[in-house]
Design a protein around this motif. Structure first.
Motif, short mmCIF file in Angstrom:
data_model
loop_
_atom_site.label_atom_id
_atom_site.label_comp_id
_atom_site.label_asym_id
_atom_site.label_seq_id
_atom_site.Cartn_x
_atom_site.Cartn_y
_atom_site.Cartn_z
N VAL A 57 0.72 -1.39 -0.05
CA VAL A 57 0.06 -0.08 -0.01
C VAL A 57 0.82 1.31 -0.12
N PRO A 58 0.41 2.37 -0.72
CA PRO A 58 -0.89 2.42 -1.03
C PRO A 58 -0.95 1.92 -2.46
N ARG A 59 -2.17 1.29 -2.86
CA ARG A 59 -2.30 0.68 -4.01
C ARG A 59 -3.19 1.74 -5.02
N VAL A 60 -4.13 2.45 -4.47
CA VAL A 60 -5.10 3.21 -5.13
C VAL A 60 -4.55 4.85 -4.81
N CYS A 61 -4.87 5.47 -5.85
CA CYS A 61 -4.41 7.25 -5.76
C CYS A 61 -5.49 7.92 -6.47
#
Length: 127
Positions: A57-61
Motif C-alpha cells: 500500500v498505497p495501491r490506489v491514488c
C-alpha cells in the motif's frame, strides 16, 4: 419473457451482462449482495500460476482526472482458484471466464493448461 441470450466466440451466455474482470473478485464477495446466477457471465479477477501477494500500500491514488491503481494482481494462484473458488462459481450455473496473467509466455501456457472439468468454465482471457 424475452430471450436475452447472446453468443460470443462460440460461447452461449443467457444474457449479455458479464462482470468486468478484476472488479468482481471470484464472485463470492458479491454473492452475499446479489444473486450471481442471474448474470450472463463472470469474468474472474486475474489469476497467476503462483500466489501473488500484490503490491504494498498505497495501491490506489485519486487524481483530478480519476483513479490510478496498482494492486499488483493479488491472487491465490491457479491451484487455489481451482480448489477453492471454481467449485463455488460452478454452483451458480453462470458462464465462468478465467482471467489468467503471468510474467512470461510459459506462465500463461502452464496456467491455462491446468486440468479442470467444470461445465461452466467456458473461456480464458489474458490480462
Amino acid at each position: 419473457m424475452a430471450d436475452l441470450g447472446v453468443n460470443i466466440a462460440g460461447v452461449h451466455f443467457k444474457n449479455p451482462v458479464i462482470t468486468a474482470s478484476g472488479t468482481f473478485g471470484f464472485g463470492q464477495e458479491y454473492a452475499r449482495l446479489y444473486d450471481i446466477s442471474r448474470l450472463g457471465g463472470i469474468s474472474c479477477k486475474g489469476t497467476t500460476l503462483k500466489e501473488r501477494p500484490g503490491n504494498p500500500v498505497p495501491r490506489v491514488c485519486e487524481t483530478p482526472s480519476g483513479i490510478l491503481n496498482c494492486v499488483g494482481l493479488q491472487n491465490p494462484g491457479v491451484d487455489a482458484f481451482i480448489k477453492d473458488d471454481l467449485p463455488f462459481l460452478e454452483k451458480s450455473g453462470t458462464v465462468i471466464i478465467a482471467n489468467i496473467a503471468g510474467s512470461a509466455e510459459e506462465d500463461y501456457v502452464e496456467t491455462a493448461s491446468r486440468p479442470v472439468s467444470y461445465t461452466h468454465l467456458r473461456a480464458h482471457e489474458t490480462g
